[in-house]
Write a protein that holds these residues in place. Structure first.
Motif, short mmCIF file in Angstrom:
data_model
loop_
_atom_site.label_atom_id
_atom_site.label_comp_id
_atom_site.label_asym_id
_atom_site.label_seq_id
_atom_site.Cartn_x
_atom_site.Cartn_y
_atom_site.Cartn_z
N PHE A 71 0.81 -1.21 0.00
CA PHE A 71 0.00 0.00 0.00
C PHE A 71 0.85 1.27 0.00
O PHE A 71 0.33 2.36 -0.25
N ILE A 79 -4.06 4.10 -4.95
CA ILE A 79 -5.06 4.21 -3.88
C ILE A 79 -5.41 5.67 -3.60
O ILE A 79 -6.55 6.00 -3.31
N PRO A 86 -8.92 -1.88 -1.48
CA PRO A 86 -7.56 -2.34 -1.15
C PRO A 86 -7.37 -3.83 -1.37
O PRO A 86 -6.25 -4.29 -1.62
N CYS A 89 -5.64 -4.78 -4.53
CA CYS A 89 -4.18 -4.62 -4.55
C CYS A 89 -3.49 -5.85 -3.99
O CYS A 89 -2.48 -6.30 -4.54
N THR A 140 -3.27 -8.76 3.31
CA THR A 140 -4.13 -7.59 3.52
C THR A 140 -3.93 -7.02 4.92
O THR A 140 -3.79 -5.79 5.09
#
Length: 240
Positions: A71, A79, A86, A89, A140
């Protein structure tokens, strides 16, 4: 997104992602010759044992390591400028590394013809499904943590390096006594994933403990990931 990153990474190369497999074979085969003598095991048997364990560990550690910067570096600008979930990604990250791991699986199937491996394809497919979901969840969670607390990315690298030596990858769990197995092996989540994968390939069966640990962790991590996405998805952009 995954294929785009792979094309960019291996642009103007002949072998492409196959270099991951070639490098792994060139690394592990000489080491198998040495370590098979140290552990007093046949070279061929130990190479398959080492290759299956190390390749999976590399897949997991690479995915987790990439997730710590996912991220911030890989998709930070996207983003901030696009209203994107998210999870997409981290899904791209896991799928990209799964493609690399797929080349290794093909090589393992190739070895199966020569060494008569007892591959249980049902267990293997079930494991790969659980593995992908687990890695997606863990990636994540780690991505959210590392974008909020940037120092954690360095700590994660240290933990994965430590787990390499505490997990039966280059050595056998049976070399430990029962008391030390309970202390060092059974609480090791990474061991159960590697044991599930390795046993599905070498023996065609999996011990009950590893089987249930993988399933339970997949379910629990999925619930936790859904909670984190629901609670922090909207504030993620302010952390980047």
């Amino acid at each position: 997104l995954a294929f785009s990153q792979i094309r960019t990474r291996y642009a103007r190369t002949v072998m492409g992602p196959l270099w991951e497999l070639i490098g792994l074979v060139f690394l592990l085969f000489p080491l198998s010759i040495l370590w098979s003598k140290l552990w007093d095991r046949p070279i061929a048997d130990f190479f398959i044992y080492l290759f299956s364990g190390y390749s999976l560990f590399r897949f997991i550690s690479t995915t987790i390591g990439d997730a710590s910067q996912n991220f911030v570096v890989s998709y930070g600008n996207m983003i901030k400028n696009i209203n994107i979930n998210p999870l997409i990604c981290t899904l791209s990250l896991c799928f990209r590394n799964l493609i690399f791991f797929g080349h290794i699986l093909i090589f393992i199937f190739f070895l199966g013809f020569f060494f008569e491996l007892k591959i249980n394809f049902f267990l293997l497919i079930f494991f790969l499904l659980c593995l992908f979901i687990s890695l997606l969840n863990v990636s994540t969670l780690i991505a959210f943590l590392c974008v909020r607390y940037r120092d954690l990315s360095n700590l994660i690298g240290l933990v994965m390096s430590l787990l390499f030596f505490f997990t039966p990858i280059i050595w056998d769990a049976n070399q430990l006594s029962g008391k030390h197995k309970i202390l060092f092996i059974e609480p090791n989540l990474l061991y159960h994933y590697i044991e599930f994968f390795r046993s599905s390939i070498l023996y065609g069966k999996v011990n009950d403990l590893s089987f249930y640990v993988v399933i339970i962790f997949t379910i629990v991590s999925s619930i936790l990931t859904l909670y984190v996405l629901k609670k922090f998805k909207k504030v993620l952009v302010t952390w980047i």
